[in-house]
Design a protein around this motif. Structure first.
Motif, short mmCIF file in Angstrom:
data_model
loop_
_atom_site.label_atom_id
_atom_site.label_comp_id
_atom_site.label_asym_id
_atom_site.label_seq_id
_atom_site.Cartn_x
_atom_site.Cartn_y
_atom_site.Cartn_z
N ASN A 25 0.81 -1.22 0.00
CA ASN A 25 0.00 0.00 0.00
C ASN A 25 0.85 1.27 0.00
N ASP A 26 2.17 1.10 -0.03
CA ASP A 26 3.06 2.26 -0.04
C ASP A 26 3.60 2.44 -1.46
N THR A 27 3.05 3.40 -2.18
CA THR A 27 3.41 3.62 -3.59
C THR A 27 4.88 3.96 -3.76
N ALA A 28 5.44 4.77 -2.84
CA ALA A 28 6.84 5.20 -2.95
C ALA A 28 7.78 3.99 -2.90
N ILE A 29 7.50 3.09 -1.97
CA ILE A 29 8.31 1.88 -1.86
C ILE A 29 8.13 1.00 -3.09
N GLY A 30 6.89 0.93 -3.57
CA GLY A 30 6.60 0.13 -4.76
C GLY A 30 7.36 0.62 -5.97
N GLU A 31 7.48 1.93 -6.12
CA GLU A 31 8.20 2.52 -7.25
C GLU A 31 9.68 2.16 -7.20
N VAL A 32 10.25 2.17 -5.98
CA VAL A 32 11.68 1.83 -5.83
C VAL A 32 11.90 0.36 -6.20
N ILE A 33 11.01 -0.51 -5.73
CA ILE A 33 11.13 -1.94 -6.04
C ILE A 33 10.99 -2.18 -7.54
N ALA A 34 10.00 -1.53 -8.15
CA ALA A 34 9.76 -1.71 -9.59
C ALA A 34 10.94 -1.26 -10.44
N SER A 35 11.73 -0.31 -9.91
CA SER A 35 12.87 0.22 -10.67
C SER A 35 14.15 -0.58 -10.44
N HIS A 36 14.10 -1.56 -9.55
CA HIS A 36 15.32 -2.33 -9.24
C HIS A 36 15.70 -3.20 -10.44
N PRO A 37 16.98 -3.28 -10.79
CA PRO A 37 17.40 -4.07 -11.97
C PRO A 37 17.14 -5.57 -11.85
N SER A 38 16.98 -6.08 -10.61
CA SER A 38 16.79 -7.51 -10.43
C SER A 38 15.34 -7.91 -10.13
N VAL A 39 14.43 -6.96 -10.22
CA VAL A 39 13.04 -7.26 -9.87
C VAL A 39 12.48 -8.33 -10.82
N ALA A 40 11.72 -9.27 -10.25
CA ALA A 40 11.13 -10.35 -11.04
C ALA A 40 9.85 -9.89 -11.73
N VAL A 41 9.51 -10.55 -12.84
CA VAL A 41 8.30 -10.21 -13.58
C VAL A 41 7.07 -10.38 -12.69
N GLU A 42 7.07 -11.45 -11.86
CA GLU A 42 5.92 -11.71 -10.98
C GLU A 42 5.72 -10.57 -9.99
N THR A 43 6.84 -9.99 -9.52
CA THR A 43 6.75 -8.86 -8.59
C THR A 43 6.18 -7.63 -9.28
N LEU A 44 6.62 -7.41 -10.52
CA LEU A 44 6.08 -6.28 -11.29
C LEU A 44 4.58 -6.44 -11.51
N GLU A 45 4.18 -7.67 -11.81
CA GLU A 45 2.75 -7.95 -12.01
C GLU A 45 1.96 -7.62 -10.75
N PHE A 46 2.49 -8.06 -9.59
CA PHE A 46 1.82 -7.80 -8.31
C PHE A 46 1.71 -6.30 -8.04
N LEU A 47 2.82 -5.59 -8.26
CA LEU A 47 2.82 -4.14 -8.00
C LEU A 47 1.90 -3.39 -8.95
N SER A 48 1.86 -3.86 -10.22
CA SER A 48 0.98 -3.19 -11.19
C SER A 48 -0.48 -3.32 -10.80
N LEU A 49 -0.82 -4.46 -10.17
CA LEU A 49 -2.19 -4.66 -9.71
C LEU A 49 -2.54 -3.75 -8.52
N HIS A 50 -1.47 -3.23 -7.86
CA HIS A 50 -1.69 -2.33 -6.73
C HIS A 50 -1.43 -0.88 -7.11
N GLY A 51 -1.47 -0.60 -8.42
CA GLY A 51 -1.45 0.78 -8.89
C GLY A 51 -0.10 1.46 -8.94
N VAL A 52 0.98 0.69 -8.93
CA VAL A 52 2.31 1.29 -9.04
C VAL A 52 2.60 1.55 -10.52
N THR A 53 2.65 2.81 -10.91
CA THR A 53 2.75 3.19 -12.32
C THR A 53 3.97 2.61 -13.02
N THR A 54 5.15 2.74 -12.40
CA THR A 54 6.37 2.23 -13.00
C THR A 54 6.27 0.74 -13.27
#
Length: 268
Positions: free
Chosen positions: A69-98
């Motif tokens: 529920n913390d968009t700022a933290i979600g944006e940092v995670i989404a921008s990480h070079p090692s983030v997994a596709v599954e994590t991006l999918e999860f974050l996108s479902l929670h409204g993280v634009t990046t």
């Protein structure tokens, strides 16, 4: 325990690696303390871990769910070079634009263009073989912290490579990987592993030793502590006891006890 509680000063990337490793420790108190520390990370300390380039994808996945529920933290995670596709999918479902943008691009790359056919199966097998070779080569250049993280979270190929690592923390991490299967444990229990602690971990796991083939493999492995080997020996079938009684590849104590158990069974 101090490390599990986050009380030892460490670089951000190392802190994440240590807490991730200790969260899988066989000592329940240490594992719970490490999990509590992961959950309790916040503020600048959390951001430092999230921004560290060596932070493992599995840890990023954990933080994405803890702070969904913390968009700022979600944006940092989404921008990480090692983030997994599954994590991006999860974050996108929670409204993280990046995450939504990145996931959309990655998803489009996975689609087979119209009119093209997927490669034949034999090409996939060749690709798997090449991937295994590349993982082995990659392992040669990895640091201990990276290997530990991969041992704890990697796939079957990574586990097969890292179980043979000379560093006990690395090889020991493989049997703490939550994705490891019984068939892999049987293979490990049958092998002449350099790290004796691995055999002890297998012996102490109540779920694994419910498997007959794992118990049999432990009895036949000379690195299994004698008290555990004798305990598992008593659960084996007459056929296997007869085989062990004649075997010259096991401890004489085990062979002698197998003969005694067999005689007692025959008397009954």
């Amino acid at each position: 325990m101090q490390a599990a509680r986050g009380k030892i000063p460490l670089e951000a990337g190392d802190l994440g690696a240590v807490l991730l490793y200790l969260s899988h420790d066989t000592d329940t108190e240490i594992a719970e303390a490490a999990i509590a520390s992961i959950r309790g990370l916040s503020g600048n300390r959390l951001m430092s871990v999230l921004e560290a380039p060596e932070t493992h994808p599995y840890l990023l996945e954990i933080f994405s769910r803890l702070h969904c529920n913390d968009t700022a933290i979600g944006e940092v995670i989404a921008s990480h070079p090692s983030v997994a596709v599954e994590t991006l999918e999860f974050l996108s479902l929670h409204g993280v634009t990046t995450a939504t943008e990145f996931y959309g691009v990655l998803s489009s790359l996975d689609e087979t263009p119209e009119g093209e056919q997927p490669p034949p199966e034999f090409e996939e097998e060749e690709a798997d073989e090449e991937e295994f070779k590349s993982k082995y080569q990659l392992a040669q250049s990895m640091g201990v912290a990276e290997k530990i993280k991969m041992a704890l979270t990697g796939d079957k190929e990574w586990r097969g490579i890292l179980i043979k690592d000379s560093n006990k923390l690395v090889s020991g991490g493989v049997v703490k990987n939550p994705r490891i299967t019984d068939s892999e444990i049987i293979t490990i229990a049958k092998s002449a592993v350099q790290n004796d602690d691995i055999i002890r971990v297998i012996c102490s796991n109540k779920e694994w030793v419910k498997n007959y083939n794992i118990r049999k493999a432990l009895v036949e492995n000379n690195k299994t502590p004698l008290p555990q080997a004798l305990r598992f020996l008593a659960t084996l079938s007459e056929k296997d006891l007869a085989s062990l009684a004649k075997s010259k590849n096991i401890s004489s104590v085990i062979a002698t006890q197998a003969r005694r158990l067999l005689l007692n069974k025959n008397k009954k």
